[in-house]
Design an enzyme around this catalytic site. Structure first.
Site, PDB file in Angstrom:
ATOM      1  N   VAL A 274      -6.599  -4.967  -9.309  1.00 31.64           N
ATOM      2  CA  VAL A 274      -5.717  -4.811 -11.179  1.00 31.64           C
ATOM      3  C   VAL A 274      -4.801  -4.011 -11.389  1.00 31.64           C
ATOM      4  O   VAL A 274      -4.065  -3.807 -10.209  1.00 31.64           O
ATOM      5  CB  VAL A 274      -7.468  -3.542 -10.815  1.00 31.64           C
ATOM      6  CG1 VAL A 274      -6.967  -2.489  -9.562  1.00 31.64           C
ATOM      7  CG2 VAL A 274      -7.941  -3.344 -12.218  1.00 31.64           C
TER       8      VAL A 274
ATOM      9  N   VAL B 233      -0.638 -15.553  -6.610  1.00 30.13           N
ATOM     10  CA  VAL B 233       0.466 -16.361  -6.432  1.00 30.13           C
ATOM     11  C   VAL B 233      -0.318 -17.004  -4.418  1.00 30.13           C
ATOM     12  O   VAL B 233      -0.851 -15.886  -4.027  1.00 30.13           O
ATOM     13  CB  VAL B 233       1.545 -15.393  -5.413  1.00 30.13           C
ATOM     14  CG1 VAL B 233       2.382 -16.179  -5.083  1.00 30.13           C
ATOM     15  CG2 VAL B 233       1.564 -14.818  -7.264  1.00 30.13           C
TER      16      VAL B 233
ATOM     17  N   HIS C 137      -5.512   3.363   4.277  1.00 30.38           N
ATOM     18  CA  HIS C 137      -3.788   3.943   4.435  1.00 30.38           C
ATOM     19  C   HIS C 137      -3.529   2.915   5.492  1.00 30.38           C
ATOM     20  O   HIS C 137      -2.577   2.825   6.232  1.00 30.38           O
ATOM     21  CB  HIS C 137      -3.805   5.616   4.906  1.00 30.38           C
ATOM     22  CG  HIS C 137      -4.410   6.488   4.109  1.00 30.38           C
ATOM     23  ND1 HIS C 137      -4.592   7.350   4.423  1.00 30.38           N
ATOM     24  CD2 HIS C 137      -4.939   5.975   2.746  1.00 30.38           C
ATOM     25  CE1 HIS C 137      -5.917   8.676   3.377  1.00 30.38           C
ATOM     26  NE2 HIS C 137      -5.419   7.261   2.452  1.00 30.38           N
TER      27      HIS C 137
HETATM   28  C1  LIG Z   1      -9.835   3.571  -2.082  1.00 32.74           C
HETATM   29  C2  LIG Z   1      -8.982   3.641  -1.527  1.00 32.74           C
HETATM   30  C3  LIG Z   1      -8.514   4.749  -1.608  1.00 32.74           C
HETATM   31  C4  LIG Z   1      -7.518   5.771  -0.870  1.00 32.74           C
HETATM   32  N1  LIG Z   1      -7.237   6.586  -1.617  1.00 32.74           N
HETATM   33  C5  LIG Z   1      -5.613   7.380  -1.175  1.00 32.74           C
HETATM   34  C6  LIG Z   1      -5.393   8.580  -1.480  1.00 32.74           C
HETATM   35  O1  LIG Z   1      -6.309   9.337  -2.343  1.00 32.74           O
HETATM   36  N2  LIG Z   1      -4.015   9.194  -2.069  1.00 32.74           N
HETATM   37  C7  LIG Z   1      -2.634   8.218  -1.287  1.00 32.74           C
HETATM   38  O2  LIG Z   1      -1.818   8.511  -1.334  1.00 32.74           O
HETATM   39  N3  LIG Z   1      -3.574   7.033  -0.347  1.00 32.74           N
HETATM   40  C8  LIG Z   1      -5.024   6.584  -1.287  1.00 32.74           C
HETATM   41  N4  LIG Z   1      -4.718   5.026  -0.294  1.00 32.74           N
HETATM   42  C9  LIG Z   1      -3.442   4.345  -0.082  1.00 32.74           C
HETATM   43  C10 LIG Z   1      -3.089   4.037  -1.436  1.00 32.74           C
HETATM   44  O3  LIG Z   1      -3.613   3.912  -2.881  1.00 32.74           O
HETATM   45  C11 LIG Z   1      -2.287   2.343  -0.494  1.00 32.74           C
HETATM   46  O4  LIG Z   1      -1.967   2.538   0.314  1.00 32.74           O
HETATM   47  C12 LIG Z   1      -0.867   1.683  -1.456  1.00 32.74           C
HETATM   48  O5  LIG Z   1      -1.762   2.172  -3.058  1.00 32.74           O
HETATM   49  C13 LIG Z   1      -1.184   1.062  -1.075  1.00 32.74           C
HETATM   50  O6  LIG Z   1       0.255   0.132  -2.473  1.00 32.74           O
HETATM   51  P1  LIG Z   1       0.933  -1.664  -2.171  1.00 32.74           P
HETATM   52  O7  LIG Z   1       1.357  -1.483  -3.326  1.00 32.74           O
HETATM   53  O8  LIG Z   1       0.952  -1.831  -0.955  1.00 32.74           O
HETATM   54  O9  LIG Z   1      -0.794  -2.037  -2.431  1.00 32.74           O
HETATM   55  P2  LIG Z   1      -1.819  -2.188  -3.960  1.00 32.74           P
HETATM   56  O10 LIG Z   1      -1.166  -1.327  -5.034  1.00 32.74           O
HETATM   57  O11 LIG Z   1      -2.792  -2.315  -3.306  1.00 32.74           O
HETATM   58  O12 LIG Z   1      -1.309  -2.862  -4.095  1.00 32.74           O
HETATM   59  C14 LIG Z   1      -0.859  -4.728  -3.611  1.00 32.74           C
HETATM   60  C15 LIG Z   1      -1.384  -6.206  -5.421  1.00 32.74           C
HETATM   61  O13 LIG Z   1      -0.771  -6.646  -5.478  1.00 32.74           O
HETATM   62  C16 LIG Z   1      -2.322  -7.853  -5.822  1.00 32.74           C
HETATM   63  N5  LIG Z   1      -2.264  -8.770  -5.108  1.00 32.74           N
HETATM   64  C17 LIG Z   1      -2.698  -9.094  -4.082  1.00 32.74           C
HETATM   65  N6  LIG Z   1      -2.382 -10.681  -3.307  1.00 32.74           N
HETATM   66  C18 LIG Z   1      -2.019 -11.242  -4.870  1.00 32.74           C
HETATM   67  C19 LIG Z   1      -2.040 -12.080  -4.925  1.00 32.74           C
HETATM   68  N7  LIG Z   1      -1.684 -13.366  -4.301  1.00 32.74           N
HETATM   69  N8  LIG Z   1      -1.128 -12.653  -6.112  1.00 32.74           N
HETATM   70  C20 LIG Z   1      -0.458 -11.819  -7.050  1.00 32.74           C
HETATM   71  N9  LIG Z   1      -1.576 -10.467  -6.419  1.00 32.74           N
HETATM   72  C21 LIG Z   1      -1.728  -9.910  -5.665  1.00 32.74           C
HETATM   73  C22 LIG Z   1      -3.428  -6.208  -5.842  1.00 32.74           C
HETATM   74  O14 LIG Z   1      -4.579  -7.528  -6.570  1.00 32.74           O
HETATM   75  C23 LIG Z   1      -3.111  -5.754  -6.135  1.00 32.74           C
HETATM   76  O15 LIG Z   1      -3.037  -4.932  -7.836  1.00 32.74           O
HETATM   77  C24 LIG Z   1      -6.313   4.420  -1.041  1.00 32.74           C
HETATM   78  C25 LIG Z   1      -6.740   3.472  -0.762  1.00 32.74           C
HETATM   79  C26 LIG Z   1      -8.206   3.112  -0.985  1.00 32.74           C
HETATM   80  C27 LIG Z   1      -7.707   1.892  -1.237  1.00 32.74           C
END
Ligand SMILES: Cc1cc2nc3c(=O)[nH]c(=O)nc-3n(C[C@H](O)[C@H](O)[C@H](O)COP(=O)(O)OP(=O)(O)OC[C@H]3O[C@@H](n4cnc5c(N)ncnc54)[C@H](O)[C@@H]3O)c2cc1C
Length: 600
Positions: free
Chosen positions: A127, A263, A530
């Site tokens: 999302v 992607v 995490h």
């Molecule tokens: C249920 C849950 C609860 C959590 N609670 C907390 C909390 O309370 N506090 C906290 O600090 N952390 C929390 N976390 C952890 C934290 O949210 C994550 O570590 C962080 O959001 C990861 O960020 P990111 O940018 O690596 O990945 P993400 O934020 O997951 O972003 C990756 C994005 O890439 C997109 N994507 C994936 N594959 C593709 C593709 N092939 N093509 C195009 N787009 C793609 C995905 O749809 C997504 O939007 C939680 C995580 C979850 C899932």
């Protein structure tokens, strides 16, 4: 998700709040067509994934008005078809929804014995805003030692003093008691709100003091102690990277955001990234990047996309029949925090449960004041094991909420059905959950492709509790938690542990012995979601590394990774704030590198 489905999926409180929130006039939606602009053939930068890091990178890069940025996101808008993502306490209802990729780990060998198929459910946001749009909104940064260790091991300029300006840049901490601290930021997009505090919370605070802990800012550089929970919430609504970074920038002429755009690989010519291939509306497209491609697709997809593009472990790519471009340890060094959720029954009706939260005055309080029980209250207590000083080791999040059917933790805590049935019999209406996080796990896992298809889920094996010290940390955490039971504060509310053992799951062990708790840990601990480390950063001479300290993929020009996957070790905190920090720092480095102020 349609309204009827929401009613079925959520508890009574959730449904009522949802309904009332929906009929309020201030409900937000996106301008029509904003995500459907025609594509150009080439952009200066292509960012893959609009999550916690990617949204930050794209927002900052597009602050330069002569720079064109394309942000490709596989998921939908966080405001469609409803805006449940905005209500802080309803995060649990998003797990398992169409806004969650809904992965599973492989069957675990050392843990998860109480879970269906002995595997972990791995939620990840699919999302706008990524996991920041579905997560629990706790904001914790980790300690000085966490980042100093990254630098010590070769991640140049990632020590605490280097990352602090970016933590400050991303936040606005005026809604906390720490606005005047030099460690905190006051002008960033992410609004941080300290929870207001209930009567039950004050008992938890007194109990923490009784066992010798002092109040600290859990977002300071030395966060051992306890604090009220700090959350990324603004005016009672979730402040994700979607709502607080990307949406305010959506009208920029040089930023294009395309949703439902998945992607499948990076286009590489002569070891230089030139663009990406993606699928939108069932059509395969190719778009080119003049300067760089930045992968911010999260710890699973960034690694998967690299491997599908020929960047990964030689042997594995050979097995998958993917032509190798660079032999790098992509998918290795996977770490995650472990979570243990347990219940205490109390004699006084001080907690929130579904019934109490459904009372009309409480709902109206949230709807009109954006305050009250629809923010997750509680305190965070952090402790360190003196034998191991990488950072705080145990976190207890002591809430004011009861565990009930339909409450946040399903299907996250997907225990076998007979166990859930038994647990629900033991839990009173008057009760609260304690969540214990093991903050410095040594168990290391990995991620592998399951096929050449970009649509197949990779095999994710965190190998939880494979390192013998991790279960000992859990026992230490239990002893810390149980010491609260001896305090006057908890005794005065009759806080009594609800046992989790059932026949076949640790009931044969002597209650409260270390072996009993080791058994409980191996059966009931699960992911804290995490995850980090699958595209590890560090010195180019380090064989465990995929990206250098400027987040550039080794051996491929014009390609970076910026998300949770680049972290060397997991910090002693929830990972959203560190990932947003990585997004800020990555954008800063990209902008500087482009103006050649660095010798690159
Ligand atoms: C249920 C849950 C609860 C959590 N609670 C907390 C909390 O309370 N506090 C906290 O600090 N952390 C929390 N976390 C952890 C934290 O949210 C994550 O570590 C962080 O959001 C990861 O960020 P990111 O940018 O690596 O990945 P993400 O934020 O997951 O972003 C990756 C994005 O890439 C997109 N994507 C994936 N594959 C593709 C593709 N092939 N093509 C195009 N787009 C793609 C995905 O749809 C997504 O939007 C939680 C995580 C979850 C899932």
């Amino acid at each position: 998700m349609f309204f009827a489905e929401v009613i079925v999926r959520k508890s009574a409180i959730a449904s009522l709040v949802y309904f009332l929130a929906m009929v309020l006039p201030e409900r937000k939606s996106d301008p029509p067509g904003v995500y459907e602009k025609p594509f150009k053939e080439m952009y200066d930068y292509i960012v893959v994934g609009a999550g916690s890091a990617g949204s930050v990178v794209a927002t900052r890069l597009s602050e330069d008005y002569d720079t064109s940025v394309l942000l490709l996101e596989a998921g939908m808008s966080d405001l469609e078809p409803d805006d449940v993502t905005q209500i802080p306490s309803l995060w649990g209802s998003l797990i398992g929804s169409e806004k969650d990729w809904g992965y599973h780990s492989v069957q675990q060998k050392y843990s998860h014995f109480a879970y269906e198929n002995e595997r972990a459910y791995i939620a990840q946001g699919k999302v706008l805003g990524g996991s920041s749009s579905i997560n629990a909104q706790n904001i914790v940064r980790g300690s000085r030692n966490n980042y100093d260790q990254w630098e010590h091991e070769g991640a140049v300029s990632w020590g605490y003093d280097d990352v602090l300006p970016f933590f400050r840049k991303l936040e606005n901490a005026t809604d906390t008691s720490y606005g005047d601290s030099i460690l905190r930021g006051l002008h960033g997009p992410i609004n941080i709100k300290e929870t207001t505090g209930s009567i039950l919370q004050s008992f938890h605070q007194t109990a923490a003091k009784e066992i010798g802990f002092s109040t600290v800012d859990c977002n300071s550089d030395d966060p051992i102690g306890f604090c009220k929970n700090q959350m990324n919430v603004k005016d009672g609504k979730r402040c994700s990277t979607s709502t607080c970074y990307i949406r305010p920038a959506l009208e920029r002429h040089n930023l294009q955001v395309s949703l439902r755009s998945r992607v499948t690989k990076v286009l590489i010519r002569s070891n230089k990234a030139v663009g990406v291939e993606f699928i939108k509306d069932g059509k395969r497209r190719r778009i080119f990047a003049k300067h760089e491609v930045i992968l911010s697709a999260g710890f699973i997809s960034s690694a998967q996309i690299l491997m599908l593009s020929g960047i990964g472990p030689r042997k594995h790519l050979q097995q998958m029949k993917i032509p190798l471009k660079v032999d790098l340890p992509v998918g290795q060094n996977l770490y995650d925090h472990l979570l243990f959720a347990v219940q205490y029954n109390i004699t006084a009706p001080l907690n929130i449960n579904n019934k109490k939260a459904s009372e009309p005055d409480r709902i109206l309080e949230y709807i009109f004041n954006r305050e009250g029980k629809n923010e997750v209250e509680g305190i965070i207590l952090q402790n360190v094991n003196p034998l191991y000083t990488r950072g705080p080791q145990i976190e207890l999040q002591i809430t004011n909420k009861a565990y009930e059917e339909g409450l946040v933790l399903d299907p996250y805590l997907a225990f076998k059905k007979e166990i859930v049935k038994e647990h629900l019999k033991r839990v009173d209406q008057n009760s609260f959950i304690v969540k214990m996080f093991l903050l410095q796990p040594r168990s290391k896992g990995h991620l592998r492709l399951s096929s050449k298809s970009p649509f197949s889920s990779p095999f994710i094996d965190p190998r939880y509790l494979s390192h013998p010290e991790d279960i000992e940390d859990f026992v230490r955490g239990i002893r810390l938690m149980r010491s609260l039971e001896q305090t006057k504060a908890w005794k005065s509310i009759g806080a009594t542990l609800v046992r989790q053992d059932v026949p076949g799951h640790c009931s044969e062990k002597k209650f409260d012995s270390d072996n009993y708790w080791r058994c409980i840990g191996r059966h009931f601990l699960t992911t804290a979601t995490h995850f980090i480390g699958t595209c590890r950063m560090g010195s180019v001479n380090d064989p465990s590394v995929v990206v250098d300290s400027r987040l550039r993929v080794i051996g491929i020009k014009n390609l970076r990774v910026a998300d949770a996957s680049v972290m060397r070790y997991i910090p002693s905190c929830h990972t959203n704030a560190p990932v947003m920090m990585i997004g800020e720092k990555a954008a800063h480095m990209i902008r500087l590198d482009r103006t050649h102020r660095y010798n690159i």
